[in-house]
Design a protein around this motif. Structure first.
Motif, PDB file in Angstrom:
ATOM      1  N   SER A  36      -0.569 -13.522  -4.507  1.00 51.49           N
ATOM      2  CA  SER A  36       0.024 -14.841  -4.250  1.00 51.49           C
ATOM      3  C   SER A  36       1.359 -15.053  -4.945  1.00 51.49           C
ATOM      4  CB  SER A  36      -0.966 -15.927  -4.689  1.00 51.49           C
ATOM      5  OG  SER A  36      -1.332 -15.711  -6.047  1.00 51.49           O
ATOM      6  N   THR A  37       1.568 -14.434  -6.111  1.00 53.19           N
ATOM      7  CA  THR A  37       2.828 -14.546  -6.863  1.00 53.19           C
ATOM      8  C   THR A  37       3.050 -13.227  -7.603  1.00 53.19           C
ATOM      9  OG1 THR A  37       1.752 -15.330  -8.888  1.00 53.19           O
ATOM     10  CG2 THR A  37       2.460 -17.034  -7.341  1.00 53.19           C
TER      11      THR A  37
ATOM     12  N   ILE B 198       0.410  -9.102 -11.850  1.00 54.28           N
ATOM     13  CA  ILE B 198       0.142  -8.565 -13.194  1.00 54.28           C
ATOM     14  C   ILE B 198      -1.285  -8.923 -13.625  1.00 54.28           C
ATOM     15  CG2 ILE B 198       0.939  -8.475 -15.599  1.00 54.28           C
ATOM     16  CD1 ILE B 198       3.700  -9.333 -14.628  1.00 54.28           C
ATOM     17  N   LEU B 199      -1.720 -10.122 -13.258  1.00 61.85           N
ATOM     18  CA  LEU B 199      -3.105 -10.524 -13.537  1.00 61.85           C
ATOM     19  C   LEU B 199      -4.083  -9.554 -12.861  1.00 61.85           C
ATOM     20  CD1 LEU B 199      -4.932 -12.705 -14.797  1.00 61.85           C
ATOM     21  CD2 LEU B 199      -4.636 -14.054 -12.712  1.00 61.85           C
ATOM     22  N   LEU B 200      -3.792  -9.228 -11.600  1.00 58.17           N
ATOM     23  CA  LEU B 200      -4.642  -8.288 -10.861  1.00 58.17           C
ATOM     24  C   LEU B 200      -4.613  -6.899 -11.507  1.00 58.17           C
ATOM     25  CD1 LEU B 200      -6.385  -7.634  -8.364  1.00 58.17           C
ATOM     26  CD2 LEU B 200      -4.275  -7.179  -7.108  1.00 58.17           C
ATOM     27  N   LEU B 201      -3.411  -6.482 -11.927  1.00 57.91           N
ATOM     28  CA  LEU B 201      -3.251  -5.170 -12.582  1.00 57.91           C
ATOM     29  C   LEU B 201      -4.185  -5.054 -13.783  1.00 57.91           C
ATOM     30  CD1 LEU B 201      -1.419  -2.547 -13.089  1.00 57.91           C
ATOM     31  CD2 LEU B 201      -0.106  -4.025 -14.626  1.00 57.91           C
ATOM     32  N   VAL B 202      -4.153  -6.082 -14.637  1.00 55.70           N
ATOM     33  CA  VAL B 202      -4.919  -6.000 -15.882  1.00 55.70           C
ATOM     34  C   VAL B 202      -6.409  -6.250 -15.637  1.00 55.70           C
ATOM     35  CG1 VAL B 202      -5.224  -7.081 -18.143  1.00 55.70           C
ATOM     36  CG2 VAL B 202      -2.943  -6.447 -17.356  1.00 55.70           C
ATOM     37  N   MET B 203      -6.741  -7.204 -14.778  1.00 59.62           N
ATOM     38  CA  MET B 203      -8.167  -7.450 -14.486  1.00 59.62           C
ATOM     39  C   MET B 203      -8.805  -6.244 -13.814  1.00 59.62           C
ATOM     40  SD  MET B 203      -8.544 -11.390 -13.311  1.00 59.62           S
ATOM     41  CE  MET B 203     -10.313 -11.371 -13.526  1.00 59.62           C
ATOM     42  N   GLY B 204      -8.037  -5.550 -12.974  1.00 55.53           N
ATOM     43  CA  GLY B 204      -8.585  -4.401 -12.269  1.00 55.53           C
ATOM     44  C   GLY B 204      -8.722  -3.175 -13.165  1.00 55.53           C
TER      45      GLY B 204
ATOM     46  N   PHE C 247      -8.091  -2.351  -7.226  1.00 54.30           N
ATOM     47  CA  PHE C 247      -7.417  -3.652  -7.096  1.00 54.30           C
ATOM     48  C   PHE C 247      -7.932  -4.436  -5.888  1.00 54.30           C
ATOM     49  CE2 PHE C 247      -4.196  -0.972  -9.339  1.00 54.30           C
ATOM     50  CZ  PHE C 247      -4.424  -1.529 -10.581  1.00 54.30           C
ATOM     51  N   GLY C 248      -8.242  -3.727  -4.787  1.00 57.24           N
ATOM     52  CA  GLY C 248      -8.783  -4.410  -3.611  1.00 57.24           C
ATOM     53  C   GLY C 248     -10.093  -5.115  -3.949  1.00 57.24           C
ATOM     54  N   ALA C 249     -10.958  -4.412  -4.679  1.00 56.32           N
ATOM     55  CA  ALA C 249     -12.259  -4.994  -5.044  1.00 56.32           C
ATOM     56  C   ALA C 249     -12.064  -6.210  -5.953  1.00 56.32           C
ATOM     57  CB  ALA C 249     -13.116  -3.934  -5.731  1.00 56.32           C
ATOM     58  N   THR C 250     -11.141  -6.096  -6.925  1.00 58.61           N
ATOM     59  CA  THR C 250     -10.912  -7.225  -7.834  1.00 58.61           C
ATOM     60  C   THR C 250     -10.289  -8.398  -7.088  1.00 58.61           C
ATOM     61  OG1 THR C 250     -10.582  -5.672  -9.658  1.00 58.61           O
ATOM     62  CG2 THR C 250      -9.794  -7.910 -10.004  1.00 58.61           C
ATOM     63  N   LEU C 251      -9.344  -8.130  -6.216  1.00 52.57           N
ATOM     64  CA  LEU C 251      -8.683  -9.218  -5.486  1.00 52.57           C
ATOM     65  C   LEU C 251      -9.662  -9.970  -4.582  1.00 52.57           C
ATOM     66  CD1 LEU C 251      -5.281  -9.764  -4.274  1.00 52.57           C
ATOM     67  CD2 LEU C 251      -6.886  -9.607  -2.398  1.00 52.57           C
ATOM     68  N   ARG C 252     -10.570  -9.226  -3.946  1.00 50.27           N
ATOM     69  CA  ARG C 252     -11.533  -9.875  -3.047  1.00 50.27           C
ATOM     70  C   ARG C 252     -12.401 -10.877  -3.795  1.00 50.27           C
ATOM     71  NH1 ARG C 252     -11.716  -4.807  -0.580  1.00 50.27           N
ATOM     72  NH2 ARG C 252     -13.460  -4.041  -1.802  1.00 50.27           N
ATOM     73  N   THR C 253     -12.766 -10.548  -5.036  1.00 51.23           N
ATOM     74  CA  THR C 253     -13.638 -11.472  -5.761  1.00 51.23           C
ATOM     75  C   THR C 253     -12.850 -12.550  -6.519  1.00 51.23           C
ATOM     76  OG1 THR C 253     -13.769  -9.753  -7.443  1.00 51.23           O
ATOM     77  CG2 THR C 253     -15.697 -10.052  -6.061  1.00 51.23           C
ATOM     78  N   THR C 254     -11.598 -12.251  -6.894  1.00 48.15           N
ATOM     79  CA  THR C 254     -10.852 -13.230  -7.683  1.00 48.15           C
ATOM     80  C   THR C 254      -9.995 -14.151  -6.821  1.00 48.15           C
ATOM     81  OG1 THR C 254      -9.108 -11.608  -8.015  1.00 48.15           O
ATOM     82  CG2 THR C 254     -10.747 -11.812  -9.768  1.00 48.15           C
ATOM     83  N   GLY C 255      -9.596 -13.695  -5.619  1.00 45.87           N
ATOM     84  CA  GLY C 255      -8.887 -14.590  -4.704  1.00 45.87           C
ATOM     85  C   GLY C 255      -7.428 -14.840  -5.016  1.00 45.87           C
ATOM     86  N   MET C 256      -6.718 -13.830  -5.531  1.00 52.89           N
ATOM     87  CA  MET C 256      -5.268 -13.993  -5.762  1.00 52.89           C
ATOM     88  C   MET C 256      -4.492 -13.675  -4.487  1.00 52.89           C
ATOM     89  SD  MET C 256      -5.326 -11.607  -9.032  1.00 52.89           S
ATOM     90  CE  MET C 256      -6.589 -11.726 -10.253  1.00 52.89           C
ATOM     91  N   THR C 257      -5.156 -13.846  -3.368  1.00 49.34           N
ATOM     92  CA  THR C 257      -4.659 -13.468  -2.047  1.00 49.34           C
ATOM     93  C   THR C 257      -3.334 -14.126  -1.694  1.00 49.34           C
ATOM     94  OG1 THR C 257      -7.007 -13.493  -1.498  1.00 49.34           O
ATOM     95  CG2 THR C 257      -5.465 -13.332   0.348  1.00 49.34           C
TER      96      THR C 257
END
Ligand SMILES: *Cc1c(COP(=O)(O)O)cnc(C)c1O
Length: 412
Positions: free
Chosen positions: A97-98, A103-109, A245-255
């Motif tokens: 989304s931004t 970077i949030l996705l990078l670190v969470m993943g 990252f795909g798995a983390t994004l699907r559950t966290t919703g930074m889409t």
């Protein structure tokens, strides 16, 4: 031809030949057109996708393939991911989304509590806060090091170091780091190097070809290029992008929203042209400023006076990018701030705005805006004085930009 043949021919044409050049990939890479044969990629504003039958739906949900629900994937977003990956020379990309959520996705993943990060202390301000404050709360510790001193990076590495994070050139000082050398340090430590490629974009700089493992983007800047939408992305190996990252994004919703994806997808088609034109204009403005009696110093990688000029030219396709800063001559900090405000306030064409990557040139005072929350001592240490003005050069005529700066510079 029957309608079926017609569709088969269209899909066959959507398969691009091998070996196309980046400019071509920027215009052509996308999912195949729909049954309507639209030439400009479609904007799919739908949150859910109809499934042909329950069995297919079950398979698609189990295997995460095709389209089911827009938090997971959307054809417009998918086209943007394919195009950006092709331009970065990456196997895959994932849109967010931004820039900050990338970077949030990078670190969470990638990371967990106890893991350690080494990061340049000159990266984007919100990136410093995200690593130092937010990730710190979850037990991911970050050491901040010099942008340019490789020995500091090497010395900061620990057994728990999993990630090196760099951005080049930096804002507002345009310091350039050596991507290939940082990749070696990361790999010797068994860590990954991620490069924030927002300032150069793949039109000038391809960090993966220099050895980086992942590229991060604020698509908000040059990828959109016209200051319209927020977007972000990570590019890298397919396995990491899809499985981690795909798995983390699907559950966290930074889409990324499909509309924003569509705007950036269209922006990519002119990225190379814009980056070249804006870099050439920035070099002309930088040279003009360097010769101006009211200017003490200009920070721009395209100038031979820049401390990492040769590295920058090697790493950035011979271009300096479109962001530059300059220091005004002044007796003390108070006079310097007054001079900077005078130059900014006298402009009538440039926008007074803290952003970059727009076709409209932007002028800003870093010490009181982007770096306003630092203490004076921190700003001094970072080399960001009260007399510094930053420009993000757009697509106006160069003479109109310098005329606009001269209104204030000529009356100091
Ligand atoms: C703007 C920017 C970001 C953050 O992107 P947003 O889309 O504003 O979240 C990160 N890095 C750099 C270098 C930027 O310029």
């Amino acid at each position: 031809m029957t309608p079926r043949d017609d569709e088969a021919a269209r899909l066959a044409r959507a398969q691009l030949p091998e070996g196309l050049r980046p400019e071509t990939l920027a215009v052509r890479t996308a999912l195949a057109p729909s049954q309507h044969g639209e030439n400009s990629e479609g904007l799919f504003l739908t949150s859910a996708f109809i499934q042909p039958d329950a069995q297919t739906a079950a398979r698609r949900f189990a295997e995460m393939e095709d389209f089911t629900y827009a938090r997971t994937s959307n054809p417009t977003v998918r086209s943007l991911e394919a195009r950006l990956a092709a331009m970065e020379g990456a196997e895959a990309a994932i849109a967010t989304s931004t820039g900050m959520s990338a970077i949030l996705l990078l670190v969470m993943g990638l990371l967990k509590a106890g893991d350690h990060v080494v990061c340049s202390r000159s990266v984007f301000g919100s990136t410093v806060s995200l690593f130092a404050k937010e990730f710190g709360k979850f037990g991911v510790e970050t050491s901040f090091v010099s942008q340019t001193d490789l020995a500091e990076w090497r010395a900061a590495v620990r057994p728990s170091t999993k990630l090196l994070f760099a951005e080049t050139p930096t804002n507002p000082l345009t310091d350039v780091c050596d991507i290939a050398a940082l990749a070696d340090i990361a790999h010797d430590a068994g860590a990954l190097l991620t490069v924030d490629n927002t300032f150069c974009s793949p039109a000038l700089q391809r960090p993966l070809a220099l050895g980086a493992d992942l590229v991060m983007h604020a698509g908000t800047k040059y990828l959109d290029g016209q200051g319209r939408v927020m977007a972000g992305s990570l590019c890298g190996p397919a396995k990491l992008i899809h499985d981690v990252f795909g798995a983390t994004l699907r559950t966290t919703g930074m889409t990324l929203a499909p509309f924003n994806a569509w705007v950036v997808l269209k922006g990519l088609e002119t990225l190379a042209l814009r980056m070249k034109a804006q870099s050439e204009a920035a070099l002309a403005v930088a040279r003009w400023l360097e010769a101006h009696p009211a200017v003490a110093r200009v920070y721009y990688p395209g100038l031979p006076s820049h401390p990492q000029h040769e590295l920058a030219m090697r790493q950035q396709s011979g271009l300096g990018g479109a962001v530059l800063s300059f220091d005004l001559r002044a007796a003390d900090a108070e006079a310097a701030r007054a001079a900077a405000f005078h130059v900014i306030d006298r402009t009538r064409v440039l926008s007074i705005a803290t952003n970059l990557g727009d076709t409209k040139s932007l002028i800003t005072h870093p010490a009181t805006t982007s770096h306003g929350r630092l203490t004076e001592a921190q700003r001094q240490a970072a080399g960001i004085g009260q007399g510094m003005v930053r420009l993000a050069v757009g697509l106006e005529h160069v003479d109109d930009i310098t005329d606009d700066l001269q209104r204030g510079l000529g009356s100091l």
